[in-house]
Write an enzyme that holds these catalytic residues in place. Structure first.
Site, PDB file in Angstrom:
ATOM      1  CG  ASP A 167       0.256  -4.062   2.980  1.00  0.00           C
ATOM      2  OD1 ASP A 167       0.244  -3.346   1.998  1.00  0.00           O
ATOM      3  OD2 ASP A 167       0.079  -2.696   4.018  1.00  0.00           O
ATOM      4  CG  HIS A 203      -0.679   0.470   2.486  1.00  0.00           C
ATOM      5  ND1 HIS A 203      -0.177  -0.420   3.513  1.00  0.00           N
ATOM      6  CD2 HIS A 203      -0.793   1.218   2.676  1.00  0.00           C
ATOM      7  CE1 HIS A 203       0.083  -0.019   4.456  1.00  0.00           C
ATOM      8  NE2 HIS A 203      -0.122   1.858   4.404  1.00  0.00           N
ATOM      9  CB  SER A 223       2.481   2.842   5.831  1.00  0.00           C
ATOM     10  OG  SER A 223       1.510   2.945   6.799  1.00  0.00           O
TER      11      SER A 223
END
EC number: 3.4.21.4
Length: 246
Positions: free
Chosen positions: A107, A63, A200
Site C-alpha cells: 500500500d 489506497h 491515510s
C-alpha cells in the site's frame, strides 16, 4: 479485510478511543511546523496525508489514489491560509505495481509534483530508511484525521502521537492471516493509546526516517488492535528506481 474497512480509512481514519475523549488517544496538537515533511492531499477537500521525500516527490498510500491531486505543503491549520503554504498539482501518480486493494499489501504510492517545492524551515523532506526499524523504536505519527470516537470532527490543526514499533510476531497475532512482510504494526497492544490512524497515507517517522505509511487497522486504541502501516524500508529500492525512471 472488508471493503467497508478500506473505505473507512480513505480521507479520515476511524477513531474509537477506549476513553470518552474527543482527542486522538495519547496525542496532541503538533508544535507549529514541527513536521515539515507532512503534506495534505487535496481534491477540493483534504482526503489523505503524505510525506515529502525530496523537492519534487511525495510518498503516500496507494489506497489514497485519485486521478487528480493537489499537494499542499507547509500546512498547520488546513482551513486557514497562514502564508507559508505551497499548493502544487501532481504531474504523475504512481501506485506500486503489486498493490492489492483487497488485502492492502504493498500500500504505497509516489506522487511527482508538477514543479519543485521551495524548501525552507517549514517545508522539508524526510529521509528514507537506511534500515528497518526494530521493535520498540519510538516513532512520531501525524495527520489531520478524525478525532471523535462517535461522529466526525476533522481537526484544523495537525495532530501528532508518539508510539512504538511492535514486533512482527505481535503484529501477526493481532491480525491472524492478514499481515504481510510489507506491513508493520505501531502502537500499544494494551490499547488506550493510538494514533487513530491520523490520516491515510500519512507518515510514521522514527529517528528521523520514514518507516511507515498509515494504511489500515480495526478501530482505534482497542486492545490487541494496533494500527497497521506500510513497511517503507521494504520499498526503498522501488522508490529510488521509480523516481529515476520518471
Amino acid at each position: 479485510m472488508s471493503a467497508l474497512l478500506i473505505l473507512a480509512l480513505v480521507g479520515a481514519a476511524v477513531a474509537f478511543p477506549l476513553e470518552d475523549d474527543d482527542k486522538i488517544v495519547g496525542g496532541y496538537t503538533c508544535p507549529e511546523h514541527s513536521v515539515p515533511y507532512q503534506v495534505s492531499l487535496n481534491s477540493g477537500y483534504h482526503f489523505c496525508g503524505g510525506s515529502l521525500i525530496n523537492d519534487q516527490w511525495v510518498v503516500s498510500a496507494a489506497h489514497c489514489y485519485k486521478s487528480r491531486i493537489q499537494v499542499r505543503l507547509g500546512e498547520h491549520n488546513i482551513n486557514v491560509l497562514e502564508g507559508d503554504e505551497q499548493f502544487i498539482n501532481a504531474a504523475k501518480i504512481i501506485k506500486h505495481p503489486n498493490y492489492s486493494s483487497w488485502t492492502l499489501n504493498n500500500d504505497i504510492m509516489l506522487i511527482k509534483l508538477s514543479s519543485p517545492v521551495k524548501l525552507n524551515a517549514r517545508v522539508a523532506p524526510v529521509a528514507l530508511p537506511s534500515a528497518c526499524a526494530p521493535a520498540g523504536t519510538q516513532c512520531l505519527i501525524s495527520g489531520w484525521g478524525n478525532t471523535l470516537s462517535n461522529g466526525v470532527n476533522n481537526p484544523d490543526l495537525l495532530q501528532c502521537v508518539d508510539a512504538p514499533v511492535l514486533s512482527q510476531a505481535d503484529c501477526e497475532a493481532a491480525y491472524p492471516g492478514e499481515i504481510t512482510s510489507s506491513m508493520i504494526c505501531v502502537g500499544f497492544l494494551e490499547g488506550g493509546k493510538d494514533s487513530c490512524q491520523g490520516d491515510s497515507g500519512g507518515p510514521v517517522v522514527c529517528n528521523g526516517q520514514l518507516q511507515g505509511i498509515v494504511s489500515w487497522g480495526y478501530g482505534c486504541a482497542l486492545p490487541d488492535n494496533p494500527g497497521v502501516y506500510t513497511k517503507v524500508c521494504n520499498f526503498v529500492g522501488w522508490i529510488q528506481d521509480t523516481i529515476a525512471a520518471n
